[in-house]
Design a protein around this motif. Structure first.
Motif, mmCIF file in Angstrom:
data_model
loop_
_atom_site.group_PDB
_atom_site.id
_atom_site.type_symbol
_atom_site.label_atom_id
_atom_site.label_comp_id
_atom_site.label_asym_id
_atom_site.label_seq_id
_atom_site.Cartn_x
_atom_site.Cartn_y
_atom_site.Cartn_z
ATOM 1 N N LEU A 1 59.133 108.001 58.831
ATOM 2 C CA LEU A 1 60.139 109.070 58.771
ATOM 3 C C LEU A 1 60.456 109.484 57.338
ATOM 4 N N GLY A 2 60.062 108.663 56.375
ATOM 5 C CA GLY A 2 60.332 108.977 54.976
ATOM 6 C C GLY A 2 59.105 109.430 54.213
ATOM 7 N N LEU A 3 58.001 109.660 54.919
ATOM 8 C CA LEU A 3 56.780 110.105 54.235
ATOM 9 C C LEU A 3 56.959 111.502 53.649
ATOM 10 N N PRO A 4 56.409 111.738 52.475
ATOM 11 C CA PRO A 4 56.429 113.100 51.928
ATOM 12 C C PRO A 4 55.706 114.069 52.864
ATOM 13 N N MET B 1 62.204 114.548 53.396
ATOM 14 C CA MET B 1 63.391 114.729 54.247
ATOM 15 C C MET B 1 63.728 113.380 54.881
ATOM 16 N N ILE B 2 64.250 112.476 54.066
ATOM 17 C CA ILE B 2 64.556 111.130 54.554
ATOM 18 C C ILE B 2 65.869 111.152 55.332
ATOM 19 N N PRO B 3 65.875 110.732 56.592
ATOM 20 C CA PRO B 3 67.100 110.802 57.399
ATOM 21 C C PRO B 3 68.064 109.654 57.146
ATOM 22 N N ASP B 4 69.298 109.863 57.547
ATOM 23 C CA ASP B 4 70.283 108.792 57.641
ATOM 24 C C ASP B 4 70.448 108.486 59.124
ATOM 25 N N LEU B 5 70.627 107.209 59.442
ATOM 26 C CA LEU B 5 70.590 106.767 60.835
ATOM 27 C C LEU B 5 71.922 106.185 61.286
ATOM 28 N N GLN C 1 75.728 100.075 52.091
ATOM 29 C CA GLN C 1 75.049 100.163 53.381
ATOM 30 C C GLN C 1 74.443 98.831 53.820
ATOM 31 N N ARG C 2 73.918 98.076 52.894
ATOM 32 C CA ARG C 2 73.350 96.768 53.259
ATOM 33 C C ARG C 2 74.445 95.832 53.770
ATOM 34 N N ASN D 1 76.698 90.604 62.359
ATOM 35 C CA ASN D 1 77.613 89.489 62.593
ATOM 36 C C ASN D 1 78.706 89.835 63.614
ATOM 37 N N GLY D 2 78.634 91.018 64.207
ATOM 38 C CA GLY D 2 79.582 91.395 65.244
ATOM 39 C C GLY D 2 80.942 91.821 64.737
ATOM 40 N N ALA D 3 81.088 92.061 63.425
ATOM 41 C CA ALA D 3 82.379 92.463 62.873
ATOM 42 C C ALA D 3 82.575 93.974 62.904
ATOM 43 N N LEU D 4 81.488 94.716 63.032
ATOM 44 C CA LEU D 4 81.531 96.172 63.159
ATOM 45 C C LEU D 4 80.674 96.580 64.346
ATOM 46 N N GLN D 5 80.973 97.744 64.903
ATOM 47 C CA GLN D 5 80.195 98.215 66.045
ATOM 48 C C GLN D 5 79.142 99.257 65.655
ATOM 49 N N MET D 6 79.442 100.052 64.617
ATOM 50 C CA MET D 6 78.500 101.100 64.223
ATOM 51 C C MET D 6 78.567 101.340 62.719
ATOM 52 N N ALA D 7 77.543 102.018 62.197
ATOM 53 C CA ALA D 7 77.516 102.408 60.785
ATOM 54 C C ALA D 7 76.459 103.498 60.608
ATOM 55 N N ILE D 8 76.519 104.178 59.476
ATOM 56 C CA ILE D 8 75.470 105.118 59.095
ATOM 57 C C ILE D 8 74.775 104.555 57.869
ATOM 58 N N VAL D 9 73.453 104.374 57.970
ATOM 59 C CA VAL D 9 72.682 103.828 56.848
ATOM 60 C C VAL D 9 71.419 104.658 56.649
ATOM 61 N N ASN D 10 70.892 104.617 55.448
ATOM 62 C CA ASN D 10 69.678 105.361 55.143
ATOM 63 C C ASN D 10 68.462 104.728 55.808
ATOM 64 N N ASN D 11 67.497 105.557 56.131
ATOM 65 C CA ASN D 11 66.264 105.096 56.764
ATOM 66 C C ASN D 11 65.580 103.994 55.950
ATOM 67 N N ALA D 12 65.665 104.087 54.622
ATOM 68 C CA ALA D 12 65.013 103.099 53.760
ATOM 69 C C ALA D 12 65.579 101.700 53.977
ATOM 70 N N ILE D 13 66.857 101.600 54.335
ATOM 71 C CA ILE D 13 67.475 100.296 54.603
ATOM 72 C C ILE D 13 66.840 99.663 55.837
#
Length: 339
Positions: free
Chosen positions: A117-120, A245-249, A85-86, A94-106
């Motif tokens: 959003l990641g608080l217990p 309930m940590i989301p993915d974005l 994800q990083r 860098n403009g090589a991708l347009q979208m991705a799904i990454v974890n909120n922690a990233i």
């Protein structure tokens, strides 16, 4: 160790250069062009095609392609084929991708306000979480990373994390002295302490054996992972503490979005917002399948009154809000939606 770091950096640079070239080749436009009216939107994802995130995003792509008469298409790369994800976030910057799904922690690494959003126990339930995600109150937070070259376009649920042991957990006292595996995070260790147990950071792959040998008393995760890793064999009581309930974005490259016409960009955002509800439905269906499998293996699911655990974790909430008026305001709005 230094050699391997250099090799990893070389691989990333090659990946960036190669994908940038491919992007320009297939879209047929240069970064200086004023507007993008068509093309392939390339998306990185680290899970399998059977995952609810992938399925919801794939359906969103079909809708966007149809709504634009085929001018735009989604091309999703699953199974971490473009890196972790990083790495994929760097590809977007860098403009090589347009979208991705990454974890909120990233994303917290770019704006620590996302930690709210990641608080217990910030969310009372998945219904509460979904209500927040489609409400629009997170838009200022989601737009705050534009200066970093990306922005959040939608939030997907990754379910709730729950405690599982050889005995049921119904109140904080049931965790007294229990060593529970948590993610390698000071916040998660502190959370388990407030919940009544002892947070023990450990690699996920070691948990089964650790519980089996008595090194751990239990673990915490969602139902799907619990079943996939067969942790029910060593911890047959799954207590729905729903502590995190940590989301993915879903994130998008800001420069690319700005080059889209106003109508296309608005349409894309609307379709992605609709996909949030779709993803929650898909997730819940997979949860039910996992629960059925677990019950067939003799697992007991325990409903838990989360209020005592939630109250014990309020100090973590206070610490998260103390340095940011914005987070304090957003926290208040999120909690009000639980009522």
């Amino acid at each position: 160790m230094l050699f391997f770091r250099r090799e990893e950096m070389k691989k990333r640079k090659l990946l960036l250069l190669g994908f940038t070239a491919l992007t320009l080749l297939f879209t047929g436009c240069s970064p200086k062009e004023e507007q993008i009216n068509s093309g392939t939107i390339r998306i990185a994802y680290n899970q399998a095609t059977t995952h609810p995130h992938y399925q919801a995003l794939y359906k969103a792509g079909e809708k966007f392609e149809k709504a634009t008469d085929g001018r735009f298409k989604f091309l999703i790369y699953p199974n971490e084929v473009l890196g972790d994800q990083r790495a994929t976030l760097e590809l977007i910057q860098n403009g090589a991708l347009q979208m991705a799904i990454v974890n909120n922690a990233i994303i917290e690494n770019y704006n620590k306000d996302f930690s709210v959003l990641g608080l217990p126990y910030i969310f009372d339930s998945q219904e509460h979480q979904e209500k927040v995600f489609v409400s629009g109150i997170l838009e200022p937070l989601f737009e705050s990373t534009k200066k970093e070259g990306f922005e959040v376009m939608a939030a997907y649920t990754a379910g709730s994390r729950n405690v599982y042991m050889e005995k049921p957990v119904e109140k904080p006292q049931d965790l007294d002295g229990a060593k529970i595996r948590v993610m390698e995070s000071p916040t998660m260790v502190a959370m388990m302490k407030y919940m009544g147990g002892i947070g023990t950071p450990m690699s996920q792959g070691e948990v089964y054996t650790a519980i089996q040998q008595g090194v751990l008393d239990g673990g915490e995760n969602n139902e799907i992972t619990y079943v996939d890793l067969k942790h029910y064999e060593v911890a047959p009581y799954f207590s729905r503490t729903q502590h995190v309930m940590i989301p993915d974005l879903v994130i998008g490259e800001s420069a690319y979005l700005e080059k889209m016409s106003e109508s296309d960009q608005k349409l894309l955002r609307e379709i992605l917002k609709e996909s949030v509800t779709e993803e929650f439905d898909l997730w819940n269906k997979q949860i039910e399948i996992a629960k059925k499998t677990a019950e067939e293996q003799g697992v007991t699911f325990v409903d838990v009154n989360i209020k005592p655990f939630q109250n014990n974790c309020l100090q973590l909430h206070e610490e998260a809000m103390k340095d940011s008026p914005f987070v304090k305001k957003l926290y208040k709005e999120i909690r009000e939606m639980a009522e």
